[in-house]
Scaffold this motif. Structure first.
Motif, PDB file in Angstrom:
ATOM      1  N   GLU A  27       0.830  -1.204   0.000  1.00 60.48           N
ATOM      2  CA  GLU A  27       0.000   0.000   0.000  1.00 60.48           C
ATOM      3  C   GLU A  27       0.866   1.257   0.000  1.00 60.48           C
ATOM      4  N   ALA A  28       1.969   1.215   0.729  1.00 60.29           N
ATOM      5  CA  ALA A  28       2.862   2.372   0.766  1.00 60.29           C
ATOM      6  C   ALA A  28       3.396   2.696  -0.627  1.00 60.29           C
ATOM      7  N   GLU A  29       3.773   1.661  -1.378  1.00 60.58           N
ATOM      8  CA  GLU A  29       4.274   1.889  -2.738  1.00 60.58           C
ATOM      9  C   GLU A  29       3.223   2.583  -3.605  1.00 60.58           C
ATOM     10  N   LEU A  30       1.973   2.138  -3.477  1.00 59.03           N
ATOM     11  CA  LEU A  30       0.901   2.740  -4.274  1.00 59.03           C
ATOM     12  C   LEU A  30       0.661   4.188  -3.875  1.00 59.03           C
ATOM     13  N   LEU A  31       0.655   4.458  -2.590  1.00 57.84           N
ATOM     14  CA  LEU A  31       0.438   5.830  -2.130  1.00 57.84           C
ATOM     15  C   LEU A  31       1.577   6.745  -2.568  1.00 57.84           C
ATOM     16  N   ARG A  36       0.959  13.468  -5.520  1.00 54.26           N
ATOM     17  CA  ARG A  36       1.680  14.425  -6.358  1.00 54.26           C
ATOM     18  C   ARG A  36       2.515  15.411  -5.552  1.00 54.26           C
ATOM     19  N   THR A  37       2.186  15.564  -4.279  1.00 49.92           N
ATOM     20  CA  THR A  37       2.914  16.496  -3.417  1.00 49.92           C
ATOM     21  C   THR A  37       3.091  15.857  -2.042  1.00 49.92           C
ATOM     22  N   PRO A  38       4.044  16.340  -1.249  1.00 48.11           N
ATOM     23  CA  PRO A  38       4.185  15.830   0.119  1.00 48.11           C
ATOM     24  C   PRO A  38       2.916  16.001   0.947  1.00 48.11           C
ATOM     25  N   GLU A  40      -0.156  16.042  -0.170  1.00 51.40           N
ATOM     26  CA  GLU A  40      -1.153  15.080  -0.628  1.00 51.40           C
ATOM     27  C   GLU A  40      -0.840  13.692  -0.072  1.00 51.40           C
ATOM     28  N   LEU A  41       0.434  13.341  -0.023  1.00 49.57           N
ATOM     29  CA  LEU A  41       0.817  12.048   0.534  1.00 49.57           C
ATOM     30  C   LEU A  41       0.416  11.951   2.004  1.00 49.57           C
ATOM     31  N   THR A  42       0.681  12.991   2.754  1.00 52.72           N
ATOM     32  CA  THR A  42       0.311  12.995   4.165  1.00 52.72           C
ATOM     33  C   THR A  42      -1.191  12.824   4.332  1.00 52.72           C
ATOM     34  N   ALA A  43      -1.950  13.545   3.521  1.00 49.13           N
ATOM     35  CA  ALA A  43      -3.411  13.447   3.613  1.00 49.13           C
ATOM     36  C   ALA A  43      -3.893  12.050   3.241  1.00 49.13           C
ATOM     37  N   MET A  44      -3.261  11.442   2.237  1.00 53.28           N
ATOM     38  CA  MET A  44      -3.660  10.104   1.819  1.00 53.28           C
ATOM     39  C   MET A  44      -3.349   9.075   2.902  1.00 53.28           C
ATOM     40  N   VAL A  45      -2.182   9.190   3.520  1.00 53.85           N
ATOM     41  CA  VAL A  45      -1.828   8.280   4.601  1.00 53.85           C
ATOM     42  C   VAL A  45      -2.795   8.446   5.770  1.00 53.85           C
ATOM     43  N   ASP A  46      -3.160   9.690   6.065  1.00 51.89           N
ATOM     44  CA  ASP A  46      -4.110   9.935   7.157  1.00 51.89           C
ATOM     45  C   ASP A  46      -5.464   9.308   6.863  1.00 51.89           C
ATOM     46  N   ARG A  47      -5.940   9.442   5.625  1.00 49.73           N
ATOM     47  CA  ARG A  47      -7.248   8.877   5.272  1.00 49.73           C
ATOM     48  C   ARG A  47      -7.226   7.358   5.324  1.00 49.73           C
ATOM     49  N   ARG A  48      -6.133   6.772   4.830  1.00 49.99           N
ATOM     50  CA  ARG A  48      -6.030   5.313   4.875  1.00 49.99           C
ATOM     51  C   ARG A  48      -5.931   4.834   6.323  1.00 49.99           C
ATOM     52  N   SER A  49      -5.162   5.532   7.134  1.00 45.47           N
ATOM     53  CA  SER A  49      -5.004   5.146   8.535  1.00 45.47           C
ATOM     54  C   SER A  49      -6.320   5.258   9.298  1.00 45.47           C
ATOM     55  N   ALA A  50      -7.191   6.143   8.824  1.00 39.66           N
ATOM     56  CA  ALA A  50      -8.498   6.301   9.462  1.00 39.66           C
ATOM     57  C   ALA A  50      -9.496   5.238   9.029  1.00 39.66           C
ATOM     58  N   LEU A  52     -10.372   4.479   5.619  1.00 35.50           N
ATOM     59  CA  LEU A  52     -10.955   4.607   4.288  1.00 35.50           C
ATOM     60  C   LEU A  52     -10.362   3.542   3.376  1.00 35.50           C
ATOM     61  N   PRO A  53     -11.176   2.866   2.563  1.00 36.45           N
ATOM     62  CA  PRO A  53     -10.626   1.848   1.658  1.00 36.45           C
ATOM     63  C   PRO A  53      -9.496   2.415   0.807  1.00 36.45           C
ATOM     64  N   LEU A  54      -8.480   1.612   0.580  1.00 37.82           N
ATOM     65  CA  LEU A  54      -7.322   2.059  -0.190  1.00 37.82           C
ATOM     66  C   LEU A  54      -7.736   2.623  -1.544  1.00 37.82           C
ATOM     67  N   GLU A  55      -8.686   1.950  -2.197  1.00 35.88           N
ATOM     68  CA  GLU A  55      -9.106   2.387  -3.532  1.00 35.88           C
ATOM     69  C   GLU A  55      -9.751   3.770  -3.499  1.00 35.88           C
ATOM     70  N   HIS A  56     -10.477   4.067  -2.443  1.00 34.79           N
ATOM     71  CA  HIS A  56     -11.065   5.396  -2.305  1.00 34.79           C
ATOM     72  C   HIS A  56      -9.980   6.442  -2.060  1.00 34.79           C
ATOM     73  N   VAL A  57      -8.934   6.068  -1.356  1.00 33.41           N
ATOM     74  CA  VAL A  57      -7.819   6.986  -1.120  1.00 33.41           C
ATOM     75  C   VAL A  57      -7.069   7.261  -2.420  1.00 33.41           C
ATOM     76  N   LEU A  58      -6.801   6.210  -3.176  1.00 34.07           N
ATOM     77  CA  LEU A  58      -6.071   6.352  -4.438  1.00 34.07           C
ATOM     78  C   LEU A  58      -6.911   7.035  -5.519  1.00 34.07           C
ATOM     79  N   GLY A  59      -8.221   6.771  -5.485  1.00 37.11           N
ATOM     80  CA  GLY A  59      -9.100   7.265  -6.541  1.00 37.11           C
ATOM     81  C   GLY A  59      -9.284   6.277  -7.670  1.00 37.11           C
ATOM     82  N   TRP A  60      -8.747   5.075  -7.513  1.00 35.50           N
ATOM     83  CA  TRP A  60      -8.905   4.057  -8.556  1.00 35.50           C
ATOM     84  C   TRP A  60      -8.727   2.667  -7.948  1.00 35.50           C
TER      85      TRP A  60
END
Length: 262
Positions: A27-31, A36-38, A40-50, A52-60
């Motif tokens: 999952e870390a590799e995908l995130l 696109r930015t540091p 955005e990465l932080t926000a994505m990790v936060d959402r996944r840690s909370a 949220l399904p990985l696919e919803h975090v990635l958008g695909w």
């Protein structure tokens, strides 16, 4: 204002592990590849840690060799359902009209269109958010998605002409929805999960109308559980379809296939 410090790969993995993600490294590799930015990465990790399904975090979501766009509130296509697509292609390799009922993201319709080439593809779902997502995934193939209740959403001109009809209906019995993993239970629409008392309410509605929409030789395919398969097969047969069960032990997938005879 300075940009946030980028998270290292090890920091992302550690955060995901702490949140209980079993495949934290993958999952870390995908995130890391998607952000696109540091920030955005932080926000994505936060959402996944909370949670949220990985696919919803990635958008695909990856599905049958495609990247299918998904968004929060839309059912995430399961990899086991690729088996349903494969069975449809074996059963009706020359289909020219495909319908994806209860389409969610439109993953089935998109996968079939990508494999079959120049076809007409229609999708329908009762949820406007899902239909908006399906439109994004079907537009590259000239497909259309419609809001509405099952067959009522479809253009009348395809009635009696459908070569492949997929209906990946919800089939979890109502009493068992609470037992689903939190990712599904808390983040996917209940209507995409709850199949009624025995899990087959929507399936029976689809099967009852399907023969009128299928072309001669056309097929209806739906996914079910091992426990529900006998009742699902009986529903197909009662509707006048020639039915069989296809099983993938590897994917733990059970697909009922019904054919309207010539």
């Amino acid at each position: 204002m300075p940009s946030p410090s980028p998270l290292s790969r090890s920091a992302v993995v550690s955060a995901l592990r702490a949140a209980g993600c079993v495949f934290a490294e993958d999952e870390a590799e995908l995130l890391l590849a998607t952000a696109r930015t540091p920030g955005e990465l932080t926000a994505m990790v936060d959402r996944r840690s909370a949670g949220l399904p990985l696919e919803h975090v990635l958008g695909w979501a990856e599905f049958h060799g495609l990247r299918i766009a998904v968004e929060p509130g839309v059912f995430v296509p399961r990899r086991r359902t690729e088996y349903l697509v494969d069975q449809a292609l074996v059963q009706a390799p020359d289909a020219r009209i495909v319908v994806d009922l209860c389409c969610g993201s439109g993953a089935l319709g998109a996968a079939l269109a990508a494999a079959l080439g120049d076809i007409e593809v229609y999708a329908a779902d009762i949820d406007p958010t899902a239909v908006r997502c399906a439109e994004r995934n079907l537009t590259p193939y000239g497909g259309r998605a419609h809001v509405g209740d099952l067959f009522d959403a479809l253009p009348g001109g395809v009635r009696g002409r459908v070569g492949i009809l997929t209906a990946n209906v919800p089939y979890v019995p109502s009493a068992e929805v609470a037992l689903l993993p939190a990712e599904a239970r808390d983040h996917e629409p209940p209507a995409a999960l709850d199949g009624g008392t025995d899990g087959l309410d929507l399936l029976r509605r689809v099967v009852a109308e399907a023969p009128a929409w299928l072309a001669p030789g056309g097929c209806l395919l739906t996914e079910t559980s091992e426990r529900q398969a006998p009742a699902a097969l009986a529903a197909f047969t009662d509707a006048g379809l020639t039915a069989r069960l296809a099983v993938s032990e590897e994917a733990y997938a059970h697909v009922v296939i019904g054919v309207r005879e010539q």
